[in-house]
Design a protein around this motif. Structure first.
Motif, PDB file in Angstrom:
ATOM      1  N   THR A   1       3.674  48.186  12.511  1.00 19.24           N
ATOM      2  CA  THR A   1       2.855  48.104  13.565  1.00 19.24           C
ATOM      3  C   THR A   1       3.458  47.421  14.794  1.00 19.24           C
ATOM      4  OG1 THR A   1       1.096  46.818  13.259  1.00 19.24           O
ATOM      5  CG2 THR A   1       0.691  49.067  12.441  1.00 19.24           C
ATOM      6  N   LYS A   2       4.089  46.146  14.427  1.00 21.77           N
ATOM      7  CA  LYS A   2       4.573  45.182  15.373  1.00 21.77           C
ATOM      8  C   LYS A   2       5.975  45.439  15.564  1.00 21.77           C
ATOM      9  CE  LYS A   2       0.763  43.342  15.687  1.00 21.77           C
ATOM     10  NZ  LYS A   2      -0.169  43.041  17.008  1.00 21.77           N
TER      11      LYS A   2
ATOM     12  N   ILE B   1      10.852  42.208  10.076  1.00 18.51           N
ATOM     13  CA  ILE B   1      10.213  42.556   8.722  1.00 18.51           C
ATOM     14  C   ILE B   1      10.372  41.735   7.486  1.00 18.51           C
ATOM     15  CG2 ILE B   1       9.816  44.340   7.171  1.00 18.51           C
ATOM     16  CD1 ILE B   1      10.290  46.525   9.557  1.00 18.51           C
ATOM     17  N   GLN B   2      11.751  41.170   7.472  1.00 16.26           N
ATOM     18  CA  GLN B   2      12.114  40.256   6.262  1.00 16.26           C
ATOM     19  C   GLN B   2      11.325  39.247   6.345  1.00 16.26           C
ATOM     20  OE1 GLN B   2      14.179  40.865   3.453  1.00 16.26           O
ATOM     21  NE2 GLN B   2      13.355  38.610   3.124  1.00 16.26           N
ATOM     22  N   ARG B   3      11.520  38.673   7.720  1.00 11.86           N
ATOM     23  CA  ARG B   3      10.828  37.282   7.874  1.00 11.86           C
ATOM     24  C   ARG B   3       9.442  37.587   7.479  1.00 11.86           C
ATOM     25  NH1 ARG B   3       7.368  35.224  10.700  1.00 11.86           N
ATOM     26  NH2 ARG B   3       6.967  37.109  11.968  1.00 11.86           N
ATOM     27  N   ILE B   4       8.633  38.459   7.981  1.00 14.85           N
ATOM     28  CA  ILE B   4       7.415  38.641   7.787  1.00 14.85           C
ATOM     29  C   ILE B   4       6.958  38.726   6.201  1.00 14.85           C
ATOM     30  CG2 ILE B   4       5.459  40.383   7.799  1.00 14.85           C
ATOM     31  CD1 ILE B   4       6.472  41.297  10.564  1.00 14.85           C
TER      32      ILE B   4
ATOM     33  N   ARG C   1       3.406  47.613   0.370  1.00 15.79           N
ATOM     34  CA  ARG C   1       3.315  48.839   0.900  1.00 15.79           C
ATOM     35  C   ARG C   1       2.007  48.528   2.288  1.00 15.79           C
ATOM     36  NH1 ARG C   1      -0.449  53.634   1.013  1.00 15.79           N
ATOM     37  NH2 ARG C   1       0.616  55.033   2.131  1.00 15.79           N
ATOM     38  N   ILE C   2       0.983  47.665   2.100  1.00 19.56           N
ATOM     39  CA  ILE C   2       0.373  47.424   3.238  1.00 19.56           C
ATOM     40  C   ILE C   2       0.885  46.457   3.905  1.00 19.56           C
ATOM     41  CG2 ILE C   2      -1.996  46.247   3.493  1.00 19.56           C
ATOM     42  CD1 ILE C   2      -3.138  47.507   0.914  1.00 19.56           C
ATOM     43  N   LEU C   3       1.469  45.554   3.539  1.00 25.68           N
ATOM     44  CA  LEU C   3       2.116  44.594   4.271  1.00 25.68           C
ATOM     45  C   LEU C   3       3.334  45.458   5.150  1.00 25.68           C
ATOM     46  CD1 LEU C   3       2.643  41.660   5.550  1.00 25.68           C
ATOM     47  CD2 LEU C   3       4.034  41.373   3.567  1.00 25.68           C
ATOM     48  N   LEU C   4       3.925  46.048   4.475  1.00 25.10           N
ATOM     49  CA  LEU C   4       5.223  46.894   5.304  1.00 25.10           C
ATOM     50  C   LEU C   4       4.463  47.763   6.380  1.00 25.10           C
ATOM     51  CD1 LEU C   4       7.787  47.808   6.071  1.00 25.10           C
ATOM     52  CD2 LEU C   4       7.677  49.656   4.079  1.00 25.10           C
TER      53      LEU C   4
ATOM     54  N   MET D   1      11.122  52.315  19.404  1.00 28.10           N
ATOM     55  CA  MET D   1      11.523  53.201  18.324  1.00 28.10           C
ATOM     56  C   MET D   1      13.062  52.675  18.132  1.00 28.10           C
ATOM     57  SD  MET D   1      10.052  54.801  16.224  1.00 28.10           S
ATOM     58  CE  MET D   1      10.409  56.026  14.887  1.00 28.10           C
ATOM     59  N   PRO D   2      13.305  52.394  16.810  1.00 30.86           N
ATOM     60  CA  PRO D   2      14.893  51.962  16.617  1.00 30.86           C
ATOM     61  C   PRO D   2      15.731  53.295  16.552  1.00 30.86           C
ATOM     62  CG  PRO D   2      13.774  52.152  14.557  1.00 30.86           C
ATOM     63  CD  PRO D   2      12.690  52.416  15.600  1.00 30.86           C
ATOM     64  N   THR D   3      16.987  52.780  16.943  1.00 32.01           N
ATOM     65  CA  THR D   3      17.989  53.929  17.131  1.00 32.01           C
ATOM     66  C   THR D   3      18.490  54.266  15.606  1.00 32.01           C
ATOM     67  OG1 THR D   3      19.709  52.404  17.057  1.00 32.01           O
ATOM     68  CG2 THR D   3      19.112  53.204  19.237  1.00 32.01           C
ATOM     69  N   ASP D   4      18.464  53.758  14.767  1.00 35.73           N
ATOM     70  CA  ASP D   4      18.564  54.147  13.423  1.00 35.73           C
ATOM     71  C   ASP D   4      17.233  54.565  12.857  1.00 35.73           C
ATOM     72  OD1 ASP D   4      19.713  54.305  10.665  1.00 35.73           O
ATOM     73  OD2 ASP D   4      19.529  52.066  10.439  1.00 35.73           O
TER      74      ASP D   4
END
Length: 66
Positions: free
Chosen positions: A51-52, A59-62, A43-46, A1-4
């Motif tokens: 999940t990864k 996420i930007q790369r995805i 939304r689906i791609l996000l 989990m991110p700190t932000d």
């Protein structure tokens, strides 16, 4: 989990065609452009991306790849 704990935000458009590309002011806020994806597909791609990873750069790369 991110700190932000900020939510990941993706910019998309509901118009018939066109691209949502990165802009300096939105990139500074951490918003990810959805390129040619409509909001439903973005939304689906996000959801799948989250999940990864929670890393914004990954996420930007995805979004850039798919």
């Amino acid at each position: 989990m991110p700190t932000d704990s900020r939510p990941v935000m993706v910019r998309s458009s509901r118009v018939g065609n066109g691209r949502v590309i990165g802009r300096e002011d939105y990139d500074a806020m951490g918003m990810i452009p959805a390129d040619t994806l409509n909001p439903q597909k973005a939304r689906i791609l996000l959801m799948l991306a989250l999940t990864k990873t929670h890393d914004l750069k990954e996420i930007q790369r995805i979004f850039t790849e798919y």
